[in-house]
Structures are given as structure tokens and as C-alpha cells.
Design an enzyme around this catalytic site. Structure first.
Site, PDB file in Angstrom:
ATOM      1  N   CYS A   1     100.374 -41.779  30.992  1.00  0.00           N
ATOM      2  CA  CYS A   1     100.038 -41.802  32.664  1.00  0.00           C
ATOM      3  C   CYS A   1     100.213 -40.466  33.010  1.00  0.00           C
ATOM      4  O   CYS A   1     101.131 -40.136  33.844  1.00  0.00           O
ATOM      5  CB  CYS A   1     100.907 -42.945  33.158  1.00  0.00           C
ATOM      6  SG  CYS A   1     100.818 -44.421  32.355  1.00  0.00           S
TER       7      CYS A   1
ATOM      8  N   CYS B   1     107.000 -39.348  27.581  1.00  0.00           N
ATOM      9  CA  CYS B   1     105.507 -39.866  27.307  1.00  0.00           C
ATOM     10  C   CYS B   1     104.980 -39.398  28.568  1.00  0.00           C
ATOM     11  O   CYS B   1     105.204 -39.501  29.710  1.00  0.00           O
ATOM     12  CB  CYS B   1     105.824 -41.575  27.462  1.00  0.00           C
ATOM     13  SG  CYS B   1     104.226 -42.434  27.473  1.00  0.00           S
TER      14      CYS B   1
ATOM     15  N   CYS C   1     108.078 -49.966  29.077  1.00  0.00           N
ATOM     16  CA  CYS C   1     107.073 -49.248  29.673  1.00  0.00           C
ATOM     17  C   CYS C   1     106.603 -50.272  30.896  1.00  0.00           C
ATOM     18  O   CYS C   1     106.334 -51.315  30.765  1.00  0.00           O
ATOM     19  CB  CYS C   1     105.818 -49.504  28.837  1.00  0.00           C
ATOM     20  SG  CYS C   1     104.527 -48.737  29.729  1.00  0.00           S
TER      21      CYS C   1
ATOM     22  N   GLN D   1      89.471 -56.592  27.545  1.00  0.00           N
ATOM     23  CA  GLN D   1      89.730 -55.846  28.885  1.00  0.00           C
ATOM     24  C   GLN D   1      91.295 -55.757  28.726  1.00  0.00           C
ATOM     25  O   GLN D   1      92.029 -57.010  28.630  1.00  0.00           O
ATOM     26  CB  GLN D   1      89.197 -56.069  29.861  1.00  0.00           C
ATOM     27  CG  GLN D   1      87.558 -55.890  30.117  1.00  0.00           C
ATOM     28  CD  GLN D   1      87.333 -54.393  30.111  1.00  0.00           C
ATOM     29  OE1 GLN D   1      87.974 -53.575  30.234  1.00  0.00           O
ATOM     30  NE2 GLN D   1      85.852 -54.256  30.236  1.00  0.00           N
TER      31      GLN D   1
ATOM     32  N   ASN E   1      77.151 -53.037  28.208  1.00  0.00           N
ATOM     33  CA  ASN E   1      78.700 -52.821  28.485  1.00  0.00           C
ATOM     34  C   ASN E   1      79.007 -52.171  27.320  1.00  0.00           C
ATOM     35  O   ASN E   1      79.685 -52.478  26.357  1.00  0.00           O
ATOM     36  CB  ASN E   1      79.438 -54.105  28.652  1.00  0.00           C
ATOM     37  CG  ASN E   1      80.989 -53.510  28.898  1.00  0.00           C
ATOM     38  OD1 ASN E   1      81.113 -52.748  29.416  1.00  0.00           O
ATOM     39  ND2 ASN E   1      81.677 -54.729  28.199  1.00  0.00           N
TER      40      ASN E   1
ATOM     41  N   CYS F   1     108.669 -43.605  36.825  1.00  0.00           N
ATOM     42  CA  CYS F   1     108.656 -43.902  35.196  1.00  0.00           C
ATOM     43  C   CYS F   1     109.830 -42.874  34.723  1.00  0.00           C
ATOM     44  O   CYS F   1     109.405 -41.919  34.865  1.00  0.00           O
ATOM     45  CB  CYS F   1     107.285 -43.663  34.697  1.00  0.00           C
ATOM     46  SG  CYS F   1     107.418 -43.901  32.943  1.00  0.00           S
TER      47      CYS F   1
ATOM     48  N   GLU G   1      76.407 -58.349  19.669  1.00  0.00           N
ATOM     49  CA  GLU G   1      77.707 -57.396  19.446  1.00  0.00           C
ATOM     50  C   GLU G   1      77.798 -57.291  18.106  1.00  0.00           C
ATOM     51  O   GLU G   1      77.763 -58.293  17.234  1.00  0.00           O
ATOM     52  CB  GLU G   1      78.910 -58.285  20.179  1.00  0.00           C
ATOM     53  CG  GLU G   1      80.538 -58.019  19.780  1.00  0.00           C
ATOM     54  CD  GLU G   1      80.599 -56.237  20.000  1.00  0.00           C
ATOM     55  OE1 GLU G   1      81.079 -55.724  19.484  1.00  0.00           O
ATOM     56  OE2 GLU G   1      80.344 -55.997  21.310  1.00  0.00           O
TER      57      GLU G   1
ATOM     58  N   CYS H   1      82.754 -47.496  30.968  1.00  0.00           N
ATOM     59  CA  CYS H   1      84.100 -46.916  30.762  1.00  0.00           C
ATOM     60  C   CYS H   1      84.135 -45.555  30.946  1.00  0.00           C
ATOM     61  O   CYS H   1      85.210 -44.823  30.527  1.00  0.00           O
ATOM     62  CB  CYS H   1      85.039 -47.657  29.633  1.00  0.00           C
ATOM     63  SG  CYS H   1      84.350 -47.171  28.049  1.00  0.00           S
TER      64      CYS H   1
ATOM     65  N   PHE I   1      76.000 -55.182  23.548  1.00  0.00           N
ATOM     66  CA  PHE I   1      77.556 -54.790  23.548  1.00  0.00           C
ATOM     67  C   PHE I   1      78.305 -55.883  24.120  1.00  0.00           C
ATOM     68  O   PHE I   1      79.216 -55.560  25.177  1.00  0.00           O
ATOM     69  CB  PHE I   1      77.512 -53.501  24.117  1.00  0.00           C
ATOM     70  CG  PHE I   1      76.830 -52.497  23.715  1.00  0.00           C
ATOM     71  CD1 PHE I   1      76.753 -51.691  22.528  1.00  0.00           C
ATOM     72  CD2 PHE I   1      75.573 -52.213  24.358  1.00  0.00           C
ATOM     73  CE1 PHE I   1      76.104 -50.731  22.170  1.00  0.00           C
ATOM     74  CE2 PHE I   1      74.612 -51.058  24.074  1.00  0.00           C
ATOM     75  CZ  PHE I   1      74.968 -50.282  23.070  1.00  0.00           C
TER      76      PHE I   1
END
Length: 384
Positions: free
Chosen positions: A18, A15, A94, A219, A316, A7, A269, A343, A248
């Protein structure tokens, strides 16, 4: 798995999003797996607990959503970020984005220039265009395009240039303006103004139709997300539950994968737009015993619904987890199993400490966010 992504943005120090991009994918996965195993070690002391192999996808071109800060000037706009040194950096190339998305982002830079819309200047609290948000559907390569504006002043300029853009890119199906008048680092405001007749983007994971509206969570790595939903479906099927809750639930991805025509499913939700999408999917799938409601999941579990206890519960939650109160409610409902998609493994571990009467039987890591510290975890809890 040993692939390194080269990258230029990272190499030049422009940047740092990542942060692990210089590490081979196998090394990134090993570090994530070690972190997960350490966090969940207190809950896997039974011989039954399985840590399944991590699920991975492509290391580049996987992301379906771009959130671009609009910088520069009306005659020379830049879509990207402010670098650590303070320069405006275009991120149209990107490597996280597919090639067709990169090309469209470049075209959108020209669009802003042609429309003559002044980028919003945070330092001067002047200008109009704050962000451009672009979402891609993998099933057809179609797009939802959103312009986040300070006021209505630039809408006419967008409408003037839009026909040419959509003629060149007919795969742009949804275009809207979001009004965010507040001088704060807030991505979007309350009011959404659609500039197209279509207000939703269609997606499909496995055999399940899903819909994306401007404010509904979705997602960002479709390739791995499809595997996540399919795994959830398989784990749930082992219990043949007579009834399901999906808390959720977002646009219904988990619940709709696990539902069947003869199984009552309740999805909860707080975001009304996501619930509208979930209802459309259920209707398309011909699921009559499904109800989706725009409510707070914790409040719902404490309300009258608690009298009708499901046989299996899917959760979730966002990064903050489900919280101690909902953990206690789930323990009291005593379903056959709880499927927890997280997550944030730290809040997952914290929540597991508050859920009583269950043992952890399966854990699997899904690498939805390569080159970062983040990942998704699917954890199966079975009643003692």
C-alpha cells in the site's frame, strides 16, 4: 475522506504494497482523478462528456481475498510475505482485511503448524505448502479456503486436521487443494481437488446472486464493486437496449445486473469456471434469454456471432485492455453504446483511440484499490 490508516507493517518497512497509505484518502483520490483526466483528455473535447464524482468505500477492512505465501517452518509457519530485507513477515493483521478474516488467518497459521506441513522453500526447491488463498463472501461472511501444494503428499495431513477447523469455523464452506508442482513463481496449477462437498461460494451484489469458484475472477472490494455494477445498470437502462453482449464477463456481474427477462444477453469469458458460475446465477434469477459461453472474446466477436449484432456491448477486460482487433470489431458492430469498465486507464485510453464513430459521454472513477496506484473506471461511449 481525510482519514489516515496507521499501518505498522508499512511503518516498519516490512510491507510496501500500500504505497500511498501515508496519504489522506482525499489526496489519493485527487491524484488518481488527475491521472485519469490527463489520460482521457484527448477524448473529452465534446461538451457532452461528464467526469462524475469518484465513488469510494472504506479505507480499511474492505478486501475479500487474501493471497498468503507460506513461509517459516512446519513447527513455526508464517502466512504473509518476504519483506524487502528478506525476513518472513506474517500479514494476518493486515488492515485491508475485515476483523473476522484476520482472526481466521491467525487460526490458519496454527492449522499449518498442527498439520505439520512444511512450507515450500523456493531457495531449496523443497517443502510442500506454497500458498494459502482465502476468499470471503460479504453476504454471509462465509469462506473459501485453498491450499496450494507442490504435490499430494500433504493432503492427508490437511484432511486429518480439517474437521476440527471446520467445527470451530463453520463459516468455511469450500476447501480445496490446488496442485502446483512447478518450481516457478506461479500462484496456482491446473488441478483442483475439493475436500468439501460444496465447490462454490455464494455472494450477492445488490439483488444479483453471484458465485465464486476457485479459479474464477472476482472483484476484491465488494462494497465499491456493488456500486460499480449498480452504476452500470443505470447507465445501460437509459438506452433500453433490445439485446446485450457482455464480453470478458467473468462470473457475469455486469451482464446480470443489466439483463432483464425480455432482453437477450450473451456473456463471453475464456475461463470455464466463471461461465459455470454465471449460468447458475442466470438460472436462479429466472433469466431464460441468457447464454454464457467459455470462449475468447476477440475470437467470438470475429466469428459467426458477428452476424447478430447487439444494441449495447459491455466490455470488462483484464489490464491489457481489449486490443486493436476487438476495437475495430466493436466499431463495425455499431451498437447504440459501448460500456467499458477498465482496471487500467492507460490501456483504456489506448483502446479509445482505436474505437471509431463513438463519443465519450460519461466517465466515473471507482476506488476499488485504496492506497495503491490502481483504480477502476467506467466509461460510456455513445454512437455518433
Amino acid at each position: 475522506m481525510s482519514t489516515l490508516v496507521q499501518c505498522g507493517y508499512f511503518e516498519r518497512g516490512q510491507c510496501q504494497s500500500c504505497r500511498h497509505i501515508k496519504l489522506p484518502m482525499a489526496q489519493q483520490l485527487a491524484a488518481k482523478t488527475q491521472e485519469l483526466q490527463q489520460l482521457l483528455a484527448p477524448f473529452v473535447d465534446n461538451a457532452e462528456a461528464q467526469f462524475l464524482p469518484p465513488v469510494v468505500g472504506d479505507s480499511s477492512g474492505f478486501r475479500n481475498k487474501a493471497k498468503m505465501v507460506v513461509l517459516g517452518a512446519a513447527h513455526a509457519p508464517v502466512l504473509g510475505i518476504v519483506s524487502p530485507s528478506g525476513e518472513a513477515v506474517s500479514l494476518c493483521d493486515c488492515l485491508l482485511y475485515p476483523a473476522d478474516m484476520q482472526a481466521l488467518l491467525h487460526r490458519l497459521e496454527r492449522f499449518v503448524q498442527q498439520a505439520g506441513i512444511p512450507p515450500y522453500r523456493v531457495d531449496k526447491a523443497k517443502g510442500e505448502l506454497k500458498f494459502i488463498l482465502l476468499t470471503r463472501s460479504q453476504v454471509r461472511g462465509e469462506y473459501m479456503l485453498r491450499f496450494v501444494l507442490r504435490s499430494r503428499d500433504a493432503i492427508a495431513r490437511i484432511e486429518r486436521e480439517l474437521p476440527a477447523l471446520m467445527a470451530e469455523y463453520p463459516q468455511i464452506k469450500v476447501v480445496s487443494v490446488n496442485l502446483q508442482p512447478i518450481h516457478m513463481a506461479i500462484l496456482e496449477g491446473e488441478e483442483e481437488i475439493f475436500l468439501t462437498e460444496n465447490t462454490r461460494l455464494e455472494e450477492r451484489f445488490n439483488d444479483v446472486p453471484l458465485f465464486i469458484r476457485p479459479k474464477s475472477f472476482f472483484q476484491t472490494n465488494p462494497q465499491v464493486a456493488a456500486k460499480l455494477y449498480q452504476t452500470a445498470r443505470e447507465w445501460v437502462a437509459d438506452f433500453a437496449p433490445a439485446s446485450l453482449w457482455d464480453l470478458f464477463c467473468g462470473v457475469g456481474g455486469f451482464g446480470l445486473h443489466c439483463a432483464a427477462k425480455d432482453i437477450p444477453l450473451t456473456g463471453i469469458e475464456i475461463e470455464a469456471e466463471a461461465i459455470a458460475c454465471a449460468k447458475m446465477s442466470a438460472q436462479l434469477m429466472g433469466l431464460d434469454k441468457v447464454q454464457f459461453m467459455a470462449l475468447d472474446s476477440t475470437d467470438f466477436a470475429k466469428g459467426d456471432a458477428a452476424q447478430t449484432k447487439p444494441e449495447l456491448i459491455i466490455v470488462n477486460p483484464p489490464r491489457r485492455g481489449i486490443g486493436e482487433s476487438l476495437c475495430h470489431s466493436l466499431s463495425e458492430f455499431a451498437p447504440k453504446a459501448i460500456l467499458y469498465s477498465s482496471c487500467n486507464p492507460k490501456t483504456l485510453a489506448k483502446d479509445l483511440g482505436h474505437i471509431r464513430g463513438y463519443r465519450l459521454t460519461k466517465v466515473q472513477l471507482f476506488d476499488l484499490f485504496p492506497h495503491s496506484d490502481h483504480f477502476e473506471v467506467l466509461a460510456l461511449l455513445v454512437k455518433d
